[in-house]
Design a protein around this motif. Structure first.
Motif, PDB file in Angstrom:
ATOM      1  N   TYR A   1       9.578   3.629 -20.220  1.00 22.77           N
ATOM      2  CA  TYR A   1       9.373   4.986 -19.539  1.00 22.77           C
ATOM      3  C   TYR A   1       8.718   6.053 -20.318  1.00 22.77           C
ATOM      4  O   TYR A   1       8.079   6.775 -19.828  1.00 22.77           O
ATOM      5  N   GLU A   2       9.416   5.962 -21.706  1.00 23.35           N
ATOM      6  CA  GLU A   2       8.901   6.998 -22.547  1.00 23.35           C
ATOM      7  C   GLU A   2       7.300   7.363 -22.832  1.00 23.35           C
ATOM      8  O   GLU A   2       6.752   8.089 -22.979  1.00 23.35           O
ATOM      9  N   MET A   3       6.855   5.803 -22.980  1.00 22.69           N
ATOM     10  CA  MET A   3       5.436   5.729 -23.176  1.00 22.69           C
ATOM     11  C   MET A   3       4.689   6.006 -21.807  1.00 22.69           C
ATOM     12  O   MET A   3       3.588   6.917 -22.118  1.00 22.69           O
ATOM     13  N   ILE A   4       4.937   5.901 -20.973  1.00 27.66           N
ATOM     14  CA  ILE A   4       4.422   6.400 -19.761  1.00 27.66           C
ATOM     15  C   ILE A   4       4.384   7.589 -19.650  1.00 27.66           C
ATOM     16  O   ILE A   4       3.615   8.207 -18.917  1.00 27.66           O
ATOM     17  N   LEU A   5       5.548   8.245 -19.763  1.00 29.61           N
ATOM     18  CA  LEU A   5       5.878   9.669 -19.873  1.00 29.61           C
ATOM     19  C   LEU A   5       4.798  10.328 -20.706  1.00 29.61           C
ATOM     20  O   LEU A   5       4.109  11.482 -20.156  1.00 29.61           O
ATOM     21  N   GLN A   6       4.676  10.012 -21.783  1.00 29.26           N
ATOM     22  CA  GLN A   6       3.659  10.375 -22.880  1.00 29.26           C
ATOM     23  C   GLN A   6       2.425  10.323 -22.506  1.00 29.26           C
ATOM     24  O   GLN A   6       1.532  11.412 -22.509  1.00 29.26           O
ATOM     25  N   GLN A   7       1.991   9.345 -21.879  1.00 25.09           N
ATOM     26  CA  GLN A   7       0.586   9.043 -21.504  1.00 25.09           C
ATOM     27  C   GLN A   7       0.513  10.028 -20.313  1.00 25.09           C
ATOM     28  O   GLN A   7      -0.748  10.423 -20.037  1.00 25.09           O
ATOM     29  N   THR A   8       1.389  10.189 -19.375  1.00 27.55           N
ATOM     30  CA  THR A   8       0.984  10.939 -18.356  1.00 27.55           C
ATOM     31  C   THR A   8       0.627  12.281 -18.617  1.00 27.55           C
ATOM     32  O   THR A   8      -0.217  13.030 -18.272  1.00 27.55           O
ATOM     33  N   ALA A   9       1.462  12.865 -19.807  1.00 35.39           N
ATOM     34  CA  ALA A   9       1.327  14.533 -20.220  1.00 35.39           C
ATOM     35  C   ALA A   9       0.115  14.346 -20.781  1.00 35.39           C
ATOM     36  O   ALA A   9      -0.681  15.253 -20.489  1.00 35.39           O
ATOM     37  N   HIS A  10      -0.527  13.536 -21.541  1.00 40.34           N
ATOM     38  CA  HIS A  10      -1.737  13.279 -22.084  1.00 40.34           C
ATOM     39  C   HIS A  10      -2.650  13.148 -21.192  1.00 40.34           C
ATOM     40  O   HIS A  10      -3.744  13.961 -21.277  1.00 40.34           O
TER      41      HIS A  10
ATOM     42  N   ASP B   1      -3.310  16.518 -19.589  1.00 40.17           N
ATOM     43  CA  ASP B   1      -3.711  17.627 -20.538  1.00 40.17           C
ATOM     44  C   ASP B   1      -5.350  17.458 -20.377  1.00 40.17           C
ATOM     45  O   ASP B   1      -6.090  18.261 -20.429  1.00 40.17           O
ATOM     46  N   ARG B   2      -5.885  16.015 -20.502  1.00 38.62           N
ATOM     47  CA  ARG B   2      -7.179  15.685 -20.435  1.00 38.62           C
ATOM     48  C   ARG B   2      -7.715  16.336 -19.098  1.00 38.62           C
ATOM     49  O   ARG B   2      -9.021  16.903 -19.195  1.00 38.62           O
ATOM     50  N   MET B   3      -7.126  16.143 -18.021  1.00 41.03           N
ATOM     51  CA  MET B   3      -7.637  16.583 -16.613  1.00 41.03           C
ATOM     52  C   MET B   3      -7.744  17.958 -16.748  1.00 41.03           C
ATOM     53  O   MET B   3      -8.734  18.641 -16.262  1.00 41.03           O
ATOM     54  N   LYS B   4      -6.760  18.541 -17.375  1.00 43.87           N
ATOM     55  CA  LYS B   4      -6.746  20.024 -17.338  1.00 43.87           C
ATOM     56  C   LYS B   4      -7.939  20.497 -18.170  1.00 43.87           C
ATOM     57  O   LYS B   4      -8.564  21.617 -17.542  1.00 43.87           O
ATOM     58  N   ARG B   5      -8.363  20.059 -19.187  1.00 44.47           N
ATOM     59  CA  ARG B   5      -9.399  20.494 -20.000  1.00 44.47           C
ATOM     60  C   ARG B   5     -10.913  20.340 -19.066  1.00 44.47           C
ATOM     61  O   ARG B   5     -11.750  21.190 -19.287  1.00 44.47           O
ATOM     62  N   GLU B   6     -10.951  18.973 -18.571  1.00 46.08           N
ATOM     63  CA  GLU B   6     -11.931  18.881 -17.797  1.00 46.08           C
ATOM     64  C   GLU B   6     -12.151  19.812 -16.556  1.00 46.08           C
ATOM     65  O   GLU B   6     -13.233  20.365 -16.314  1.00 46.08           O
ATOM     66  N   LEU B   7     -11.034  20.251 -15.701  1.00 44.99           N
ATOM     67  CA  LEU B   7     -11.135  21.001 -14.861  1.00 44.99           C
ATOM     68  C   LEU B   7     -11.416  22.676 -15.519  1.00 44.99           C
ATOM     69  O   LEU B   7     -11.955  23.169 -14.618  1.00 44.99           O
ATOM     70  N   PHE B   8     -11.014  22.946 -16.392  1.00 44.27           N
ATOM     71  CA  PHE B   8     -11.196  24.375 -17.112  1.00 44.27           C
ATOM     72  C   PHE B   8     -12.821  24.251 -17.202  1.00 44.27           C
ATOM     73  O   PHE B   8     -13.450  25.415 -17.038  1.00 44.27           O
ATOM     74  N   THR B   9     -13.247  23.182 -17.577  1.00 39.95           N
ATOM     75  CA  THR B   9     -14.764  23.146 -18.055  1.00 39.95           C
ATOM     76  C   THR B   9     -15.575  23.540 -16.605  1.00 39.95           C
ATOM     77  O   THR B   9     -16.614  24.226 -16.620  1.00 39.95           O
ATOM     78  N   ASN B  10     -14.902  22.905 -15.519  1.00 42.10           N
ATOM     79  CA  ASN B  10     -15.552  22.998 -14.263  1.00 42.10           C
ATOM     80  C   ASN B  10     -15.416  24.478 -13.660  1.00 42.10           C
ATOM     81  O   ASN B  10     -16.480  24.776 -13.183  1.00 42.10           O
TER      82      ASN B  10
END
Length: 89
Positions: free
Chosen positions: A6-15, A18-27
């Motif tokens: 559960y913790e691993m998936i939660l960590q991956q979800t946040a990661h 964050d990656r999607m947020k950076r891509e959206l900011f570029t857009n």
């Protein structure tokens, strides 16, 4: 204490968020530079680097940019909440 699945998936979800947020900011940057900030875009040469911040776009009138800004802010809040939740485990 070992990290459970559960913790691993939660960590991956946040990661991933964050990656999607950076891509959206570029857009958002590209959209603004081809629209309302077109005159500023002409100042930059190909290959120029500039570190944009979300605050650079807060005064833009374009409703689409405003919508993206709101989404990016919500994404950041969600990332912080997910990270805090993981740290409390």
């Amino acid at each position: 204490m070992p990290i459970n699945n559960y913790e691993m998936i939660l960590q991956q979800t946040a990661h991933d968020l964050d990656r999607m947020k950076r891509e959206l900011f570029t857009n958002l940057i590209n959209l603004a530079m081809s629209g309302e900030l077109q005159n500023i875009n002409s100042v930059f040469d190909e290959g120029d680097l500039f570190q944009f911040e979300l605050d650079h776009f807060k005064d833009i009138k374009d409703i689409n940019i405003k919508t993206l800004i709101n989404l990016l802010e919500q994404m950041e809040e969600t990332i912080v909440k997910l990270e805090h939740a993981r740290n409390r485990m």
